[in-house]
Design an enzyme around this catalytic site. Structure first.
Site, mmCIF file in Angstrom:
data_model
loop_
_atom_site.group_PDB
_atom_site.id
_atom_site.type_symbol
_atom_site.label_atom_id
_atom_site.label_comp_id
_atom_site.label_asym_id
_atom_site.label_seq_id
_atom_site.Cartn_x
_atom_site.Cartn_y
_atom_site.Cartn_z
ATOM 1 N N LEU A 103 0.821 -1.217 0.000
ATOM 2 C CA LEU A 103 0.000 0.000 0.000
ATOM 3 C C LEU A 103 0.857 1.272 0.000
ATOM 4 O O LEU A 103 0.357 2.363 0.260
ATOM 5 C CB LEU A 103 -0.948 0.005 1.211
ATOM 6 N N SER A 106 6.114 2.764 2.802
ATOM 7 C CA SER A 106 7.451 3.370 2.919
ATOM 8 C C SER A 106 7.512 4.662 2.113
ATOM 9 O O SER A 106 8.110 5.652 2.547
ATOM 10 C CB SER A 106 8.556 2.399 2.495
ATOM 11 N N ALA A 107 6.860 4.698 0.955
ATOM 12 C CA ALA A 107 6.850 5.931 0.154
ATOM 13 C C ALA A 107 6.096 7.038 0.883
ATOM 14 O O ALA A 107 6.513 8.200 0.870
ATOM 15 C CB ALA A 107 6.212 5.669 -1.203
ATOM 16 N N ASP A 153 5.126 4.822 -6.304
ATOM 17 C CA ASP A 153 4.633 4.931 -4.924
ATOM 18 C C ASP A 153 4.849 6.345 -4.376
ATOM 19 O O ASP A 153 3.958 6.907 -3.729
ATOM 20 C CB ASP A 153 5.345 3.927 -4.009
HETATM 21 O O1 PMV Z 1 5.987 -1.319 -3.055
HETATM 22 P P1 PMV Z 1 4.762 -1.919 -3.660
HETATM 23 O O2 PMV Z 1 4.439 -3.258 -3.122
HETATM 24 O O3 PMV Z 1 3.617 -0.976 -3.688
HETATM 25 O O4 PMV Z 1 5.117 -2.193 -5.216
HETATM 26 C C1 PMV Z 1 5.423 -1.153 -6.091
HETATM 27 C C2 PMV Z 1 5.155 -1.525 -7.491
HETATM 28 C C3 PMV Z 1 6.267 -2.258 -8.245
HETATM 29 O O5 PMV Z 1 5.951 -2.059 -9.623
HETATM 30 C C4 PMV Z 1 6.240 -3.751 -7.939
HETATM 31 C C5 PMV Z 1 7.657 -1.712 -7.943
HETATM 32 C C6 PMV Z 1 7.892 -0.284 -8.435
HETATM 33 O O6 PMV Z 1 8.843 0.345 -7.930
HETATM 34 O O7 PMV Z 1 7.170 0.188 -9.324
#
Ligand code: PMV
Length: 318
Positions: A103, A106-107, A153
């Site tokens: 979700l 971390s971002a 993200d």
């Molecule tokens: O961090 P997540 O689980 O939301 O995944 C991000 C999406 C990916 O395409 C898997 C990785 C990215 O950096 O775009």
């Protein structure tokens, strides 16, 4: 006479779900994200020694020579502070969404912290949006966790709403005809995004043409979804999300638990369902409408899954 520097500042940011296009976005394809209304909040104050509180865990910055052996959150914080050329400060950040579940937790933390530090330094954020340096600082933070993060993200954490994103051009608001409603279920603990992105890269090394065929199919779905979302074709969007899930299964990033949760949602009347984010665990997202939302949430809730909802109001494109 110059004004005295600010002593305290705060920032916030959104979590997100990816509606279509995860993993392919790492290789340059577009993806579509919908920000959640909840995410992360941060507060920073000037201090004699830099430290970071994440919830109730404290991390203290040590000498630069020790940086490589520091825990990940501290290395990420160091990268963020370097990007903003920040002074010594104490930061406190907290999440309002589950961590490690796809979700964008971390971002959201990275953007909230970068906004707070930027505010402390008196750098303007335009209409609530981060200046470019804040976005870069958040991405520097995110890259410590994710290695090769696409930036989707951090873009969603920063801007909110429904976004069209490519690595090359960044984020732009997507035209949404009518409102767009999703239900999200947290199914099982997630695996790190870094590990899942590396697993896909490994698959691509072993089977370049097969993997690229899957990536091309995902890209085609995302490209078509742009008109489908603008044109209120919700049933078609739902079918496309379910197809995207099947392609992610072929990429090897789904799990029996995620497949099962999608199945429950579809049987309860969801227009479409898929895993969201890196996979290997974490969350699924289902497209719902007024007639189906309660049944989908009940189907998940009865099986003990924690659920949340997000809605994108009607919006024009950039
Ligand atoms: O961090 P997540 O689980 O939301 O995944 C991000 C999406 C990916 O395409 C898997 C990785 C990215 O950096 O775009």
């Amino acid at each position: 006479m110059s004004a005295s520097p600010r002593q305290v500042a705060s920032g916030q940011a959104f979590g997100k779900v990816i509606l279509l296009g995860e993993h392919a976005v790492v290789y340059g394809s577009p993806a579509i994200a919908l920000a959640l209304t909840r995410g992360a909040e941060a507060e920073v104050r000037r201090s004699e020694r830099t430290s970071l509180w994440l919830g109730s865990s404290e991390y203290r910055i040590g000498p630069a020579a020790m940086a490589d052996s520091e825990p990940l959150p501290l290395r990420a914080f160091r990268a963020l502070l370097e990007e903003l050329d920040a002074p010594e400060l104490e930061a406190r950040a907290a999440l309002a969404i589950p961590a490690g579940a796809g979700l964008g937790a971390s971002a959201a933390l990275g953007v909230a912290l970068a906004r707070a530090v930027s505010g402390l330094l008196g750098r303007a954020t335009l209409e609530g949006r981060c200046a470019g340096s804040v976005a870069r600082a958040a991405l520097a933070w995110e890259n410590v966790f994710h290695g090769n993060a696409s930036g989707i993200d951090t873009a969603a954490a920063e801007h909110g709403g429904c976004l069209w994103f490519t690595r090359a051009a960044g984020a732009a608001p997507l035209a949404v005809g009518g409102s767009l409603r999703v239900a999200v279920a947290s199914v099982e603990p997630g695996v790190s995004t870094r590990r899942m992105v590396e697993a896909v890269a490994e698959r691509r090394r072993k089977d370049p043409s097969g993997t690229d065929r899957v990536m091309d199919s995902i890209q085609a779905l995302v490209a078509r979804a742009r008109e489908v979302i603008a044109g209120r074709e919700r049933a078609e969007l739902g079918r496309m999300m379910t197809q995207n899930h099947e392609l992610l299964v072929r990429l090897g990033v789904s799990t029996p638990g995620l497949n099962q949760a999608c199945e429950w949602a579809l049987r309860a009347g969801a227009l479409g369902a898929k895993l969201t984010g890196a996979g290997g665990g974490g969350c699924v997202v289902a497209l719902v409408d007024d007639a189906t939302r309660a049944a989908v949430l009940d189907a998940w809730g009865e099986r003990g899954l924690v659920c949340l909802e997000a809605t994108a109001p009607e919006q024009g494109s950039a």
